[in-house]
Design a protein around this motif. Structure first.
Motif, short mmCIF file in Angstrom:
data_model
loop_
_atom_site.label_atom_id
_atom_site.label_comp_id
_atom_site.label_asym_id
_atom_site.label_seq_id
_atom_site.Cartn_x
_atom_site.Cartn_y
_atom_site.Cartn_z
N GLN A 1 37.01 43.36 32.57
CA GLN A 1 36.52 43.65 31.23
C GLN A 1 36.62 42.43 30.32
O GLN A 1 35.76 42.19 29.48
CB GLN A 1 37.29 44.82 30.61
CG GLN A 1 36.82 46.18 31.05
CD GLN A 1 37.50 47.29 30.27
OE1 GLN A 1 38.62 47.16 29.80
NE2 GLN A 1 36.81 48.43 30.13
N ALA A 2 37.70 41.64 30.49
CA ALA A 2 37.94 40.49 29.62
C ALA A 2 37.14 39.26 30.02
O ALA A 2 37.20 38.24 29.35
CB ALA A 2 39.43 40.15 29.60
N GLY A 3 36.41 39.33 31.14
CA GLY A 3 35.63 38.18 31.57
C GLY A 3 36.46 37.12 32.27
O GLY A 3 36.01 35.98 32.42
N THR A 4 37.68 37.46 32.70
CA THR A 4 38.52 36.54 33.48
C THR A 4 38.87 37.23 34.79
O THR A 4 40.05 37.49 35.06
CB THR A 4 39.80 36.16 32.72
OG1 THR A 4 40.50 37.37 32.36
CG2 THR A 4 39.49 35.37 31.48
N PRO A 5 37.86 37.54 35.62
CA PRO A 5 38.11 38.37 36.79
C PRO A 5 38.92 37.66 37.86
O PRO A 5 38.91 36.44 37.98
CB PRO A 5 36.70 38.70 37.29
CG PRO A 5 35.88 37.53 36.85
CD PRO A 5 36.46 37.12 35.54
N ARG A 6 39.63 38.46 38.64
CA ARG A 6 40.30 38.00 39.84
C ARG A 6 39.75 38.83 41.00
O ARG A 6 39.44 40.00 40.83
CB ARG A 6 41.82 38.18 39.74
CG ARG A 6 42.47 37.35 38.65
CD ARG A 6 42.42 35.86 38.98
NE ARG A 6 43.14 35.06 38.00
CZ ARG A 6 42.59 34.52 36.93
NH1 ARG A 6 41.31 34.73 36.67
NH2 ARG A 6 43.32 33.77 36.11
N SER A 7 39.63 38.20 42.15
CA SER A 7 39.12 38.94 43.30
C SER A 7 40.14 39.99 43.74
O SER A 7 41.33 39.90 43.43
CB SER A 7 38.83 37.98 44.45
OG SER A 7 40.04 37.42 44.95
N LEU A 8 39.64 40.97 44.48
CA LEU A 8 40.52 42.03 44.95
C LEU A 8 41.61 41.47 45.87
O LEU A 8 42.75 41.95 45.88
CB LEU A 8 39.69 43.09 45.68
CG LEU A 8 40.30 44.49 45.81
CD1 LEU A 8 40.67 45.04 44.45
CD2 LEU A 8 39.34 45.42 46.52
N ASP A 9 41.26 40.44 46.64
CA ASP A 9 42.25 39.81 47.52
C ASP A 9 43.35 39.12 46.70
O ASP A 9 44.53 39.19 47.06
CB ASP A 9 41.57 38.79 48.43
CG ASP A 9 40.68 39.45 49.48
OD1 ASP A 9 41.12 40.46 50.06
OD2 ASP A 9 39.56 38.98 49.69
N GLU A 10 42.96 38.46 45.61
CA GLU A 10 43.95 37.78 44.77
C GLU A 10 44.90 38.79 44.13
O GLU A 10 46.11 38.55 44.04
CB GLU A 10 43.24 36.95 43.69
CG GLU A 10 42.52 35.74 44.22
CD GLU A 10 41.77 35.01 43.12
OE1 GLU A 10 42.03 33.81 42.90
OE2 GLU A 10 40.91 35.63 42.48
N ILE A 11 44.34 39.89 43.65
CA ILE A 11 45.19 40.93 43.05
C ILE A 11 46.10 41.55 44.10
O ILE A 11 47.28 41.82 43.85
CB ILE A 11 44.31 42.00 42.38
CG1 ILE A 11 43.56 41.41 41.17
CG2 ILE A 11 45.15 43.17 41.92
CD1 ILE A 11 44.45 40.98 40.03
N ALA A 12 45.55 41.78 45.31
CA ALA A 12 46.36 42.38 46.37
C ALA A 12 47.51 41.47 46.80
O ALA A 12 48.56 41.95 47.21
CB ALA A 12 45.47 42.70 47.58
N LEU B 1 35.34 54.03 32.14
CA LEU B 1 35.39 52.62 31.74
C LEU B 1 34.05 51.95 32.02
O LEU B 1 33.45 52.14 33.09
CB LEU B 1 36.50 51.89 32.50
CG LEU B 1 37.93 52.43 32.31
CD1 LEU B 1 38.90 51.61 33.17
CD2 LEU B 1 38.34 52.38 30.85
N GLU B 2 33.59 51.17 31.06
CA GLU B 2 32.34 50.43 31.23
C GLU B 2 32.68 49.02 31.70
O GLU B 2 33.12 48.18 30.92
CB GLU B 2 31.56 50.39 29.91
CG GLU B 2 31.08 51.75 29.44
CD GLU B 2 30.26 51.67 28.17
OE1 GLU B 2 30.04 50.52 27.70
OE2 GLU B 2 29.84 52.71 27.66
N ILE B 3 32.45 48.77 32.96
CA ILE B 3 32.75 47.47 33.56
C ILE B 3 31.48 46.92 34.21
O ILE B 3 30.93 47.55 35.13
CB ILE B 3 33.89 47.58 34.60
CG1 ILE B 3 35.16 48.09 33.92
CG2 ILE B 3 34.15 46.24 35.28
CD1 ILE B 3 36.33 48.30 34.84
N GLN B 4 31.04 45.77 33.74
CA GLN B 4 29.85 45.15 34.29
C GLN B 4 30.18 44.50 35.64
O GLN B 4 31.32 44.11 35.90
CB GLN B 4 29.33 44.07 33.32
CG GLN B 4 28.92 44.59 31.96
CD GLN B 4 27.74 45.55 32.05
OE1 GLN B 4 26.85 45.38 32.90
NE2 GLN B 4 27.73 46.56 31.19
N PRO B 5 29.17 44.39 36.51
CA PRO B 5 29.41 43.68 37.78
C PRO B 5 29.90 42.25 37.51
O PRO B 5 29.47 41.60 36.56
CB PRO B 5 28.02 43.67 38.44
CG PRO B 5 27.30 44.82 37.81
CD PRO B 5 27.81 44.92 36.41
#
Length: 323
Positions: A191-202, A225-229
């Motif tokens: 949402q904040a425009g500072t995404p982390r990949s699912l692997d990084e979060i895992a 929640l409204e989350i853009q791709p």
């Protein structure tokens, strides 16, 4: 002359000296002009010659703004600002872990035991029911994972709000606290425009990747929640910074991703993989030596995926040049 008269004379002289010092402070030391306080810049400047007499002044005012009397009364408070990253929103007090007094001296053994008991009871009073204990554990996990992932404070605040909503709407039964907390952080980062990949979060979470993805979809759906791709270009600056390559590489990577979007190549592809391949291709096109293994390390994407996306990006670039 009596002692009382001597003390009075001394006090009068001290008052006169203080008054003269105050008058000197209000006068420019260069030209003798009047000094003006610039609250926006935190400076004291001369109105005549523009000399900056004092700078980096501390602003004692509140960090909020009010535009009418009712708003001022509503926002007025004392103490630190409230925050959603703490289970009690920062309204309670903490007893420091240092066993020292106000002068920095170490406490005796009896006092240390007393402070330890006070800390224990203070902690019990702060989390009086299961909901508060749940919230405290989850927000602690969010803060730990955000620190490990290098996410800013606004993402932590948003993740805390998302978790509070999930807890209030009774979405936790049947799911782990860590899983919902990780999903909230993943959603907040996107949402904040500072995404982390699912692997990084895992990698920084205590739950498996599949559980994070499953819980994330559930939380997003139930909370609406409204989350853009995720935009592949949002990953490029971080990869470029971690690799230590030039801005030219970042520019070429963005151009490659724009061409891929126009050609529709990005559809159905992992945005992280596309960003990693674009950075690798941009480095080669800019004559900077970067290996696929180095890009794989910073992006947590396999070298096979980087090679496949790399060829697709170059094919889209060649088609654009041919046209």
């Amino acid at each position: 002359m009596t002692n009382t008269q001597i003390r009075n004379r001394t006090n009068e002289r001290a008052a006169d000296e203080t008054e003269r010092e105050r008058e000197d402070e209000q006068v420019c030391p260069e030209c003798g002009g009047n000094l003006v306080a610039d609250d926006e810049r935190g400076e004291t400047v001369c109105a005549e010659c523009g000399l900056v007499v004092d700078e980096d002044q501390i602003d004692p005012g509140p960090e909020w703004r009010a535009f009418d009397a009712s708003e001022k009364d509503e926002k007025s408070r004392v103490g630190a600002p409230t925050t959603n990253t703490m289970h009690d929103k920062g309204l309670s007090t903490n007893i420091g872990w240092q066993d020292k007094d106000a002068y920095g001296n170490s406490l005796g053994s009896r006092q240390r035991q007393k402070m330890q008991r006070l800390r224990k009871w203070n902690e019990r009073f702060r989390t009086r029911d299961s909901k508060e204990r749940n919230l405290k554990q989850a927000l602690g996990e969010i803060d730990r994972m955000a620190s490990a992932s290098g996410l800013p404070d606004n993402v932590r605040e948003t993740a805390s709000v998302i978790y509070r909503r999930a807890l209030n709407e009774d979405l936790l039964p049947g799911r782990s606290i860590e899983g919902v907390a990780t999903s909230a952080l993943y959603a907040a980062a996107r949402q904040a425009g500072t995404p982390r990949s699912l692997d990084e979060i895992a990698n920084v979470s205590r739950v498996e990747k599949d559980e994070i993805a499953r819980t994330y979809r559930y939380v997003v759906r139930e909370l609406g929640l409204e989350i853009q791709p995720a935009d592949p270009k949002s990953y490029v600056p971080r990869f470029v910074s971690d690799l230590g390559v030039s801005e030219e590489v970042e520019r070429r990577a963005r151009e490659l991703l724009d061409n891929a979007t126009e050609k529709g190549i990005h559809s159905g592809k992992s945005p992280v993989g596309l960003a990693a391949a674009a950075v690798y291709a941009g480095a080669l096109l800019s004559n900077e030596k970067v290996t696929q293994a180095e890009v794989s390390d910073v992006s947590d994407i396999s070298e096979v995926t980087i090679r496949n996306r790399y060829h697709e990006l170059l094919e889209a670039e060649e088609d654009t040049v041919a046209l």
